[in-house]
Design a protein around this motif. Sequence first.
Motif, mmCIF file in Angstrom:
data_model
loop_
_atom_site.group_PDB
_atom_site.id
_atom_site.type_symbol
_atom_site.label_atom_id
_atom_site.label_comp_id
_atom_site.label_asym_id
_atom_site.label_seq_id
_atom_site.Cartn_x
_atom_site.Cartn_y
_atom_site.Cartn_z
ATOM 1 N N SER A 196 14.868 -32.331 -17.132
ATOM 2 C CA SER A 196 13.387 -32.584 -17.776
ATOM 3 C C SER A 196 12.884 -33.599 -17.015
ATOM 4 C CB SER A 196 13.595 -32.890 -19.377
ATOM 5 O OG SER A 196 14.267 -33.947 -19.424
ATOM 6 N N ARG A 197 11.661 -33.808 -16.732
ATOM 7 C CA ARG A 197 10.845 -34.736 -16.349
ATOM 8 C C ARG A 197 11.048 -36.046 -17.227
ATOM 9 N NH1 ARG A 197 5.660 -32.113 -14.739
ATOM 10 N NH2 ARG A 197 6.723 -31.236 -12.914
ATOM 11 N N SER A 235 13.973 -34.350 -11.234
ATOM 12 C CA SER A 235 13.224 -33.203 -10.301
ATOM 13 C C SER A 235 14.142 -31.938 -10.106
ATOM 14 C CB SER A 235 12.982 -33.737 -9.079
ATOM 15 O OG SER A 235 12.568 -32.763 -7.948
ATOM 16 N N GLN A 265 6.514 -34.812 -5.253
ATOM 17 C CA GLN A 265 6.585 -36.140 -5.048
ATOM 18 C C GLN A 265 6.363 -36.689 -3.639
ATOM 19 O OE1 GLN A 265 10.779 -36.723 -6.871
ATOM 20 N NE2 GLN A 265 9.626 -37.212 -8.880
ATOM 21 N N GLU A 321 7.746 -27.050 -10.505
ATOM 22 C CA GLU A 321 7.141 -28.420 -10.433
ATOM 23 C C GLU A 321 5.849 -28.370 -10.572
ATOM 24 O OE1 GLU A 321 8.785 -31.528 -10.824
ATOM 25 O OE2 GLU A 321 10.651 -31.022 -10.617
ATOM 26 N N ARG A 352 4.730 -34.887 -19.065
ATOM 27 C CA ARG A 352 5.739 -35.956 -18.703
ATOM 28 C C ARG A 352 7.031 -35.355 -19.239
ATOM 29 N NH1 ARG A 352 3.608 -41.416 -20.843
ATOM 30 N NH2 ARG A 352 4.339 -40.278 -22.447
ATOM 31 N N LEU A 379 12.142 -28.534 -16.996
ATOM 32 C CA LEU A 379 12.011 -27.760 -15.974
ATOM 33 C C LEU A 379 13.031 -26.639 -15.835
ATOM 34 C CD1 LEU A 379 11.337 -31.054 -13.817
ATOM 35 C CD2 LEU A 379 9.669 -29.297 -14.554
#
Length: 127
Positions: free
Chosen positions: A3-4, A9, A27, A65, A71, A75
Motif C-alpha cells: 500500500s501507498r 510501490s 516516481q 500505480e 495516499r 496496490l
Amino acid sequence: MISRAGGRSSVAAAAYRTAGRLRDERQGLEHDYSRKGGVVHSEIMAPENAPDWMCDRDQLWNAVEAVEKRRDAQLAREIEVALPRELDRGERLELLRGFVQREFVDRGMIADVAIHEGKARDGQGQP
C-alpha cells in the motif's frame, strides 16, 4: 498488502520479487534487482479476457500505480507459499499454476508469480 500508506510501490515490489528491472513512471525511479539471485521462474497469469498488455510486467504495474490516486491506496496483495521440495521444479510449477489459476485468475484477478529457490538450514533446496 502493498500500500501507498506504507510507503511502498507495486513497481518496486514486482521488480524485487521477480529479480527484474522496472521503471516506476509515477516516481521517475528505476528499480533494478536483476543481480538478485534465487528466482528460477516468473510469469504473469491473467484471465482470458484481459488485454495482452496486462501480461507485460512494466505496463501492468505502472498502470496500477497510475489508476490508484489515493495516499492510502492498496496496490497489491502479496502471498507467499512454501512449495514441497519433494517435487521436482516442473511439478512445483504445475502445482503453483493450478493453485493460482483456481484461487485468483478464475476469480478475475491478475497474478504476478515468481518462484524463488534458496537453501534451507539443512543444505537442501527451499522453494
